[in-house]
Scaffold this motif. Structure first.
Motif, PDB file in Angstrom:
ATOM      1  N   GLY A   1     -48.949 -22.523 -17.345  1.00 40.94           N
ATOM      2  CA  GLY A   1     -50.208 -23.202 -17.039  1.00 40.94           C
ATOM      3  C   GLY A   1     -50.040 -24.519 -16.310  1.00 40.94           C
ATOM      4  N   LEU A   2     -48.794 -24.933 -16.063  1.00 40.04           N
ATOM      5  CA  LEU A   2     -48.572 -26.209 -15.369  1.00 40.04           C
ATOM      6  C   LEU A   2     -48.851 -26.068 -13.878  1.00 40.04           C
ATOM      7  CD1 LEU A   2     -45.203 -27.581 -16.858  1.00 40.04           C
ATOM      8  CD2 LEU A   2     -47.545 -28.224 -17.482  1.00 40.04           C
ATOM      9  N   PRO A   3     -49.646 -26.965 -13.304  1.00 34.09           N
ATOM     10  CA  PRO A   3     -49.810 -26.963 -11.847  1.00 34.09           C
ATOM     11  C   PRO A   3     -48.478 -27.300 -11.177  1.00 34.09           C
ATOM     12  CG  PRO A   3     -51.355 -28.498 -12.905  1.00 34.09           C
ATOM     13  CD  PRO A   3     -50.405 -28.056 -13.948  1.00 34.09           C
ATOM     14  N   ILE A   4     -48.369 -26.955  -9.888  1.00 31.84           N
ATOM     15  CA  ILE A   4     -47.095 -27.064  -9.158  1.00 31.84           C
ATOM     16  C   ILE A   4     -47.189 -28.120  -8.061  1.00 31.84           C
ATOM     17  CG2 ILE A   4     -45.474 -25.804  -7.668  1.00 31.84           C
ATOM     18  CD1 ILE A   4     -45.649 -24.698 -10.523  1.00 31.84           C
ATOM     19  N   VAL A   5     -46.144 -28.971  -7.961  1.00 33.25           N
ATOM     20  CA  VAL A   5     -45.987 -29.829  -6.790  1.00 33.25           C
ATOM     21  C   VAL A   5     -44.649 -29.479  -6.142  1.00 33.25           C
ATOM     22  CG1 VAL A   5     -45.037 -31.748  -8.174  1.00 33.25           C
ATOM     23  CG2 VAL A   5     -45.893 -32.181  -5.869  1.00 33.25           C
ATOM     24  N   THR A   6     -44.673 -29.264  -4.818  1.00 34.30           N
ATOM     25  CA  THR A   6     -43.424 -28.915  -4.123  1.00 34.30           C
ATOM     26  C   THR A   6     -43.494 -29.419  -2.686  1.00 34.30           C
ATOM     27  OG1 THR A   6     -41.790 -27.153  -3.791  1.00 34.30           O
ATOM     28  CG2 THR A   6     -44.089 -26.582  -3.362  1.00 34.30           C
ATOM     29  N   GLU A   7     -42.316 -29.599  -2.094  1.00 36.36           N
ATOM     30  CA  GLU A   7     -42.218 -30.270  -0.790  1.00 36.36           C
ATOM     31  C   GLU A   7     -42.373 -29.322   0.389  1.00 36.36           C
ATOM     32  OE1 GLU A   7     -38.769 -32.753  -0.427  1.00 36.36           O
ATOM     33  OE2 GLU A   7     -39.106 -33.137   1.708  1.00 36.36           O
ATOM     34  N   ILE A   8     -43.079 -29.827   1.409  1.00 37.58           N
ATOM     35  CA  ILE A   8     -43.199 -29.090   2.668  1.00 37.58           C
ATOM     36  C   ILE A   8     -42.358 -29.821   3.709  1.00 37.58           C
ATOM     37  CG2 ILE A   8     -45.234 -30.343   3.540  1.00 37.58           C
ATOM     38  CD1 ILE A   8     -46.226 -27.502   4.460  1.00 37.58           C
ATOM     39  N   MET A   9     -41.706 -29.050   4.607  1.00 36.96           N
ATOM     40  CA  MET A   9     -40.869 -29.702   5.616  1.00 36.96           C
ATOM     41  C   MET A   9     -41.399 -29.527   7.035  1.00 36.96           C
ATOM     42  SD  MET A   9     -37.025 -29.098   4.250  1.00 36.96           S
ATOM     43  CE  MET A   9     -36.289 -29.692   5.784  1.00 36.96           C
ATOM     44  N   ASP A  10     -42.275 -28.530   7.233  1.00 34.65           N
ATOM     45  CA  ASP A  10     -42.800 -28.290   8.576  1.00 34.65           C
ATOM     46  C   ASP A  10     -44.167 -27.645   8.413  1.00 34.65           C
ATOM     47  OD1 ASP A  10     -43.268 -26.930  11.199  1.00 34.65           O
ATOM     48  OD2 ASP A  10     -41.273 -27.724  11.620  1.00 34.65           O
ATOM     49  N   ALA A  11     -45.118 -28.049   9.259  1.00 27.06           N
ATOM     50  CA  ALA A  11     -46.485 -27.534   9.148  1.00 27.06           C
ATOM     51  C   ALA A  11     -46.531 -26.011   9.302  1.00 27.06           C
ATOM     52  CB  ALA A  11     -47.378 -28.211  10.178  1.00 27.06           C
ATOM     53  N   LYS A  12     -45.548 -25.443   9.982  1.00 30.22           N
ATOM     54  CA  LYS A  12     -45.583 -23.987  10.191  1.00 30.22           C
ATOM     55  C   LYS A  12     -45.445 -23.214   8.880  1.00 30.22           C
ATOM     56  CE  LYS A  12     -40.671 -23.202  11.058  1.00 30.22           C
ATOM     57  NZ  LYS A  12     -39.632 -23.579  12.009  1.00 30.22           N
ATOM     58  N   HIS A  13     -44.961 -23.873   7.829  1.00 27.88           N
ATOM     59  CA  HIS A  13     -44.833 -23.201   6.531  1.00 27.88           C
ATOM     60  C   HIS A  13     -46.107 -23.282   5.696  1.00 27.88           C
ATOM     61  CE1 HIS A  13     -40.355 -24.357   7.096  1.00 27.88           C
ATOM     62  NE2 HIS A  13     -40.514 -23.102   7.463  1.00 27.88           N
ATOM     63  N   LEU A  14     -47.142 -23.924   6.186  1.00 27.60           N
ATOM     64  CA  LEU A  14     -48.350 -24.157   5.390  1.00 27.60           C
ATOM     65  C   LEU A  14     -48.932 -22.897   4.740  1.00 27.60           C
ATOM     66  CD1 LEU A  14     -50.487 -27.007   6.970  1.00 27.60           C
ATOM     67  CD2 LEU A  14     -49.780 -26.749   4.588  1.00 27.60           C
ATOM     68  N   PRO A  15     -48.947 -21.762   5.441  1.00 36.04           N
ATOM     69  CA  PRO A  15     -49.522 -20.568   4.793  1.00 36.04           C
ATOM     70  C   PRO A  15     -48.865 -20.236   3.450  1.00 36.04           C
ATOM     71  CG  PRO A  15     -49.189 -20.176   7.138  1.00 36.04           C
ATOM     72  CD  PRO A  15     -48.583 -21.519   6.841  1.00 36.04           C
ATOM     73  N   LEU A  16     -47.572 -20.537   3.327  1.00 32.11           N
ATOM     74  CA  LEU A  16     -46.872 -20.272   2.060  1.00 32.11           C
ATOM     75  C   LEU A  16     -47.349 -21.200   0.940  1.00 32.11           C
ATOM     76  CD1 LEU A  16     -43.231 -19.976   3.447  1.00 32.11           C
ATOM     77  CD2 LEU A  16     -44.617 -18.111   2.523  1.00 32.11           C
ATOM     78  N   PHE A  17     -47.964 -22.319   1.296  1.00 32.03           N
ATOM     79  CA  PHE A  17     -48.359 -23.321   0.298  1.00 32.03           C
ATOM     80  C   PHE A  17     -49.809 -23.160  -0.156  1.00 32.03           C
ATOM     81  CE2 PHE A  17     -44.876 -26.504   0.133  1.00 32.03           C
ATOM     82  CZ  PHE A  17     -44.016 -25.905   1.038  1.00 32.03           C
TER      83      PHE A  17
END
Lengths: 344, 344, 344, 344
Positions: free
Chosen positions: D159-175
């Motif tokens: 039930g814990l929400p997730i925070v994780t790092e993005i390195m390039d805008a092209k990966h946004l769909p995965l987030f």
């Protein structure tokens, strides 16, 4: 000086503040904006303490327009200061001075031999440490009185004037015959020492502290000059930054910046700045090209057995090779801030 | 100590070098790799000069494994040093000491009034400057002898021991009755002064220089301790970085790191570190939570008219409010590196 | 790689650790001292993660002896890399390249006029920004596609190859006809972008980040080279320090240091480093004297109306004056680390 | 904004300049002194480019009084921003949020086990890296898509929400399903990425770059907020300084300073700042006491075998011990700059 008042400042407090400023002989120019009130102070603000003003609840910020140093300030003394030494060598206003020698004086043979080598290669001043500031209490701290005596012997042998470092004002009597006194980076803000040097009438070379701004360096020069001693030379020897590839980061832009702010000569010590002998020649050439008034270089006839700072010392032959390039480059150096170019 | 030899090092030179190392009583452990030869030195390497070794042509790099300080080293002195003052207040090993008072001593009324306020709020030591290091030769430099006299009057009136700064060893006679002598950040590497303080047998508080590493701070403590004076307190007061939002950057991780490296007490001066009174309480609480052994706080009954450093001084009521939180937090502070936790 | 074990390490754990190291094909050389055990690892340690080893409870410290970069490493590639551009201009191995032009492309007239001026003064490459990284979202961000189009027009008009900055890999299609792609200081560790540039076969100029070490700069070059693109140029443009007299502190000792560590060409951008046009010429001359392989200089025909970075742009006549001195000094530059001198 | 004109400025030029300023709708307040003329600009100066003004020959210096950020500015938005996550956890305005988890996601068992441990100890958000910025192209770079998938599994399990790092805008769909997106220190000024995140309507956590000022951090927040996304959290993770005893220097005074300047929540990451697990607890407690709105902590069930950053990860039991102290200290934290205290 500009004072910016907070939006919330009450009228009564503002009036009290303004009266206080006027009582110091200052003229006030006020601009009332929507969010801030700006007060421009006209007159001699060198005695106004920024900190006291900033402490007032009604003040948001204060900005000094005039520099807090006067004697060292190019604005009040347009001509480059030129300093002349006993052997006729000069520094400042286009005259380039090279000071070279070992980190520490070790023996009579060593200091005379190095003095002869650096003189042959064109150095006009002999440097050498008798009192050595060392991070560790267990490290070699210099030959003290004996070191001074040997330096004077080397002067006798070669005619080169001597520059050497002082660490405490109580040693001043030993420095009576020394030509130029050096204040090390760690003592740049030893204000009691600077005040004593202000009483002398001989050249003082002040090294910039590893974390000191140019303004602080100029304020330290001001300490000496306020005492009446106007023969001050400034020396860049590297500042502390995050980079560890060199011992310190040599900040060469200080040369043109200092030439703009002050009339005092500026020299560079690439040996201490880089900590590695292979980097000394490229950095000495760079300093020369950027308009430095001189160089301070560590030279040792046997760096592998030097009692301190061996890795940063050049061998005499390498020093001579470097000097040839220095003389080739020096005529093309940028001197746009010197008095001859900028002000006449 | 580990020495890494260059690939190109000739056998004969290596042998000479190894013999020289053995002559110093060191045992050698050698690993020959494809690109480098590694020599591990076992024995007392505190007298081996890294610089001399690094100057050798055959050496690529040297790494010290053992710290170059001994008296200050936790490894050789596991128990926390505890220092006791005349009024019975203690610092170190879990005892928390608060030193507070004005930047400068100004008048008898001022110093006694502030002393009474800070005592009422729980401070155990009175701080106050009689000799002030000022960047500008034109700024107020303290009341000197008169300042010392007023501090002693305030001690008489309140019973609080006194800590105050010394700027030159020649003033030492004036400090005879002072309880704790402070060495300012700009004098942290004034080695001549440190040596003199090593001859005393009273607490010395050394502030970290603005560009000095923790190891250099410990080496300065070592200068005092090498003279036989073991009552040294270390003080973080901010370092110079690129950030200009605060006067200096307060480096709080030094508290646990120093507790790991040394048995000496560590205090924090958030007033000078931040330069702004609104930041003093949050930073004092932070220092307390991280395990500091004490605090040094500027308090002034009238900061708006303080002769120096007004913007960073707390009013007595704000200091009292802060102290309540300090006492609430202190029991939960991280003390994992103290001797009680780490070694017993 | 050297691993130093703690005194307290238990034998069983040490054995497990040693077996793990041997399983990676490494040879171990061990020295057991009184306080520490030293293990020298011989073999290919580039895949050994220092952080993992440091995480082990039994390990006190780890030191890498071999640099973590290979393609960029002078040790594995002694000859200077020489890069040739479309107009025959070269950089590296003694060939000196000057890139000049405006901060931003603004109009066709502007860019062609500046291109003609800098060509006349001896520049061999035209620089100009189409995509501008700006701290504020409200500031002018460049002409984008239109800017690229105008740069290509200026190339057509003058024959000068073009270098311009990329901010995101998604813009790569627009850079197809560009001769050299610049990675700005803020993107030096945008690893996704670097990987994409590694797939190209055209020169990439990487600017050192404001807080990045030389080793990190070389690792960023390694990202590009690992993809097969070996045409990398390194650029110093100033680092962040406490000094505020200049925008950044230009670290010129990187030039000889990088020449020692890598075979890649090294250039300097004094315009961004200092932020003030009066300092550009002295710093450009200094860089030249210290052995730089080239310069990147901002030139604008009307700096007072430049859309960005006006204060740091030279007027064409001043640029021409500076170039005369650059050519006079360059033959005397220190080139002791170039392949011709150091290795042949 | 205040403009200070040079003494040498000619009247005609000054008039042209003043007319240009008035044409931008600004009101001018002028003070003519002996050495300088001061012009105070009243009105909306956020579109006035300081650099263009500074480029003018007649201008000596320019000072901005109003901050260049608006959306992030406490002056225009007095109330603390409070951000609420899917599980009801909140941050800002006195609500304290703890985010914990491993540096890298490695396996399903690992991430679920750590998630359960940190939840049990009181963490309200799970952190974990799927895309890892690594200095070396040869180091482990994260599990990418697979890592995101495993994080979502751990959310399902705990039930814990997730925070994780993005390195390039092209990966946004995965987030798309990720609760909070982290921008790493190296991407703090990747303006193309920030613009894309401004289009989202979910929390963005921005880490301060290692050489970035607080004003630059706020300008990066402004990039996201200018796009309409107002859920921004600021994170201090250490800056680069000369000190090498810790990986970076954690600058805790940013907490009260940022609370003064902005209404956005401020958290601290002591794991990356110090790089050593033993320092995490003391620094986390310090951050809590100084008024931070939350913490981001690396926790790993097996730090000795972590694929990255092992030395800075806490074991779950140590994390739990630390959390007890955090909860004890948090009620006494300094919150003088929060909206509740400062503005209501």
């Amino acid at each position: 000086m500009i004072v910016i008042l907070k939006k919330t400042a009450e009228r009564q407090q503002v009036e009290l503040f303004e009266n206080w400023l006027r009582s110091m002989g200052l003229e006030l120019h006020k601009s009332v904006g929507e969010n801030h009130t700006i007060i421009g102070l006209v007159g001699d603000t060198s005695r106004v303490d920024m900190e006291s003003i900033l402490a007032l609840d009604i003040v948001e910020t204060v900005k000094r327009i005039q520099e807090p140093y006067k004697n060292a300030n190019r604005k009040f003394h347009e001509e480059d200061t030129v300093i002349t030494l006993a052997n006729g060598a000069q520094i400042g206003g286009g005259r380039f001075l090279v000071m070279a020698g070992p980190c520490s004086v070790e023996t009579e043979e060593q200091i005379i031999s190095v003095a002869q080598s650096v003189k042959a290669a064109g150095a006009q001043v002999l440097r050498g440490g008798a009192f050595k500031p060392r991070t560790s209490p267990y490290a070699f701290q210099g030959l003290h009185e004996e070191g001074i005596r040997l330096l004077l012997k080397a002067r006798e042998a070669t005619g080169l004037p001597i520059v050497t470092e002082i660490m405490d004002a109580k040693h001043l009597p030993l420095f009576e015959d020394i030509d130029m006194i050096q204040v090390g980076a760690r003592n740049m803000q030893n204000f009691e020492l600077l005040k004593e040097l202000g009483k002398l009438r001989k050249p003082v070379l002040i090294k910039r502290g590893m974390a000191n701004t140019l303004q602080e360096l100029l304020m330290s020069a001001e300490y000496v000059m306020a005492g009446g001693n106007e023969q001050v030379i400034l020396c860049e020897r590297g500042i502390r930054t995050f980079e560890t590839a060199t011992r310190n980061t040599m900040d060469l832009s200080v040369i043109p910046v200092l030439h703009q702010l002050t009339h005092l000569p500026v020299v560079v010590d690439p040996s201490h700045a880089t900590g590695r002998w292979e980097l000394v020649a490229p950095m000495a050439l760079a300093a020369t090209a950027s308009g430095a008034d001189g160089l301070m270089i560590e030279v040792h006839n046997d760096p592998e057995h030097a009692l301190c700072d061996g890795p940063q010392s050049l061998r005499p032959d390498r020093f001579a090779g470097m000097m040839e390039k220095v003389w080739a480059i020096q005529p093309y150096a940028d001197r746009s801030f010197s008095s001859a170019v900028a002000f006449s």
